[in-house]
Design a protein around this motif. Structure first.
Motif, mmCIF file in Angstrom:
data_model
loop_
_atom_site.group_PDB
_atom_site.id
_atom_site.type_symbol
_atom_site.label_atom_id
_atom_site.label_comp_id
_atom_site.label_asym_id
_atom_site.label_seq_id
_atom_site.Cartn_x
_atom_site.Cartn_y
_atom_site.Cartn_z
ATOM 1 N N ARG A 121 -9.818 -0.354 -5.123
ATOM 2 C CA ARG A 121 -8.534 0.037 -5.185
ATOM 3 C C ARG A 121 -8.263 0.786 -6.554
ATOM 4 O O ARG A 121 -7.423 1.736 -6.702
ATOM 5 C CB ARG A 121 -7.917 -0.769 -4.758
ATOM 6 N N LEU B 30 -7.670 3.502 4.593
ATOM 7 C CA LEU B 30 -8.820 2.907 3.655
ATOM 8 C C LEU B 30 -9.604 1.659 4.608
ATOM 9 O O LEU B 30 -9.064 1.548 5.950
ATOM 10 C CB LEU B 30 -8.222 1.880 2.620
ATOM 11 N N GLU C 92 -2.903 5.628 1.024
ATOM 12 C CA GLU C 92 -3.279 4.606 1.363
ATOM 13 C C GLU C 92 -3.011 3.480 3.043
ATOM 14 O O GLU C 92 -4.571 2.683 2.781
ATOM 15 C CB GLU C 92 -3.239 3.284 0.434
ATOM 16 N N SER D 108 -4.487 11.364 1.944
ATOM 17 C CA SER D 108 -5.446 9.781 2.595
ATOM 18 C C SER D 108 -6.445 10.008 2.591
ATOM 19 O O SER D 108 -7.123 8.843 2.419
ATOM 20 C CB SER D 108 -4.020 10.142 4.240
ATOM 21 N N LEU E 230 0.770 -1.067 0.451
ATOM 22 C CA LEU E 230 0.487 -0.078 0.290
ATOM 23 C C LEU E 230 0.985 1.696 -0.258
ATOM 24 O O LEU E 230 1.806 1.733 0.438
ATOM 25 C CB LEU E 230 -0.918 0.279 1.053
ATOM 26 N N MET F 89 -8.582 9.271 -0.991
ATOM 27 C CA MET F 89 -8.105 8.009 -1.173
ATOM 28 C C MET F 89 -9.703 7.622 -0.205
ATOM 29 O O MET F 89 -9.765 6.630 -1.097
ATOM 30 C CB MET F 89 -7.071 7.875 -0.977
#
Length: 351
Positions: free
Chosen positions: A289, A165, A162, A263, A158, A266
């Motif tokens: 993803r 998540l 990421e 972040s 990652l 995302m």
């Protein structure tokens, strides 16, 4: 009722709870082979919602009940599944519930189910950061790359952006997950009717909408994706967004804008793609993803997802007529380092 007796009269059942109980008990007892044979029998049986429900529950019980036999039979079933959504779900459930040691030996069967193992690999990356150290996973990833599989562009680790998540939590009777978007407390930004920012609209990158396309395809969603080149450098704030003539901000209503990190952006894009919208279940973690990467890359200028670190980001929301203001509202904007290029993605959905 035994497993052998389960198919009899199934299509006449008004409730399949007893059938679920039987399947779950068999999975807990390690009777994976019997469940696998039962699934094959049901696939050949008379169609109906009862049959479909029990078939799905067999797949889920095998995937979600830890055990090497259960994992192996879950893979065998998923390998012959016709629906892509079921393949993605099986991969996600296997990665979430089965120990890695139960799954790695099954990579020898990669050629029997390349799509399943492509999804499983990325689902494992999301949950096990060191999965790429295993030779079996690297070998399958190399095969996927040779075959130009779309998931092959994703790394086996990652990225820093990421790190936040949200992943679903699966159980035998359902799933739960976080929704990092939706209506927010209004900030009361003073609107300026007729305010315009000097800018030229550009052709928005096609992949800008990748993460939210399922909202429109599977549900009632609507999407706005725009790109602009400003006449002079500007700050990315409510005043700038207000002056771009965005459809989602047209008319009366308050606008809320807050600075965001890559972040945070995302996290929103991944949830939108992976878990879906009001009537859609999304595309799962693996393709979620990929789709989040595609939207993030487009928002960051269309070159590399890593370029997101050099952009200024905001998340925004509005009580205008365009946003449904139920639970699925997304507003993202990015400004390039020269403070001249703006990309905007907005999406909303309702049940």
């Amino acid at each position: 009722m035994s497993l052998d007796e389960l198919p009899a009269g199934l299509h006449e059942a008004e409730d399949v709870t007893r059938h679920y109980d039987l399947v779950e008990r068999a999975a807990g007892e390690g009777r994976a082979g019997e469940l696998y044979e039962l699934a094959l029998t049901l696939r050949a049986a008379e169609p109906g919602w009862q049959r479909d429900a029990v078939l799905l529950h067999i797949q889920q019980a095998l995937a979600l009940t830890p055990g090497p036999g259960n994992a192996a039979c879950a893979v065998r079933l998923a390998a012959t599944e016709q629906l892509d959504s079921r393949v993605r779900l099986a991969a996600a459930q296997l990665a979430s519930a089965q120990p890695v040691d139960n799954l790695l030996p099954l990579y020898e069967e990669y050629e029997q189910a390349p799509e399943l193992f492509a999804c499983l690999t990325q689902e494992l990356v999301l949950r096990h950061p060191d999965i790429g150290q295993h030779g079996a996973v690297r070998r399958v990833t190399a095969h996927l790359a040779d075959a130009n599989h779309p998931l092959a562009i994703l790394p086996l680790t990652l990225l820093p952006l990421e790190d936040s998540l949200d992943l679903p939590s699966y159980s035998l009777r359902g799933a739960s997950y976080a929704i990092p978007f939706g209506p927010v407390e209004r900030s009361g930004f003073p609107r300026r009717p007729g305010h315009q920012m000097p800018a030229v609209e550009l052709l928005a990158p096609g992949l800008l909408t990748a993460a939210v396309e399922n909202w429109a395809e599977d549900s009632n969603g609507r999407i706005e994706a725009r790109a602009f080149r400003l006449a002079m450098p500007a700050e990315l704030d409510a005043e700038l967004l207000e002056g771009l003539g965005l459809t989602c901000l047209a008319g009366e209503g308050e606008v809320t804008v807050r600075a965001a990190t890559p972040s945070e952006v995302m996290r929103v894009l991944f949830a939108a793609a992976a878990t879906g919208s009001a009537y859609g279940s999304g595309r799962g973690g693996a393709y979620g993803r990929l789709l989040a990467w595609q939207s993030m890359t487009a928002l960051a200028g269309g070159t590399r997802v890593e370029d997101a670190a050099g952009r200024t980001w905001v998340l925004f929301d509005a009580s205008t007529a365009w946003f449904y203001q139920v639970a699925w509202d997304v507003g993202i904007a990015a400004l390039d380092p020269d403070r001249l290029l703006v990309h905007v993605l907005a999406a909303t959905d309702t049940d």
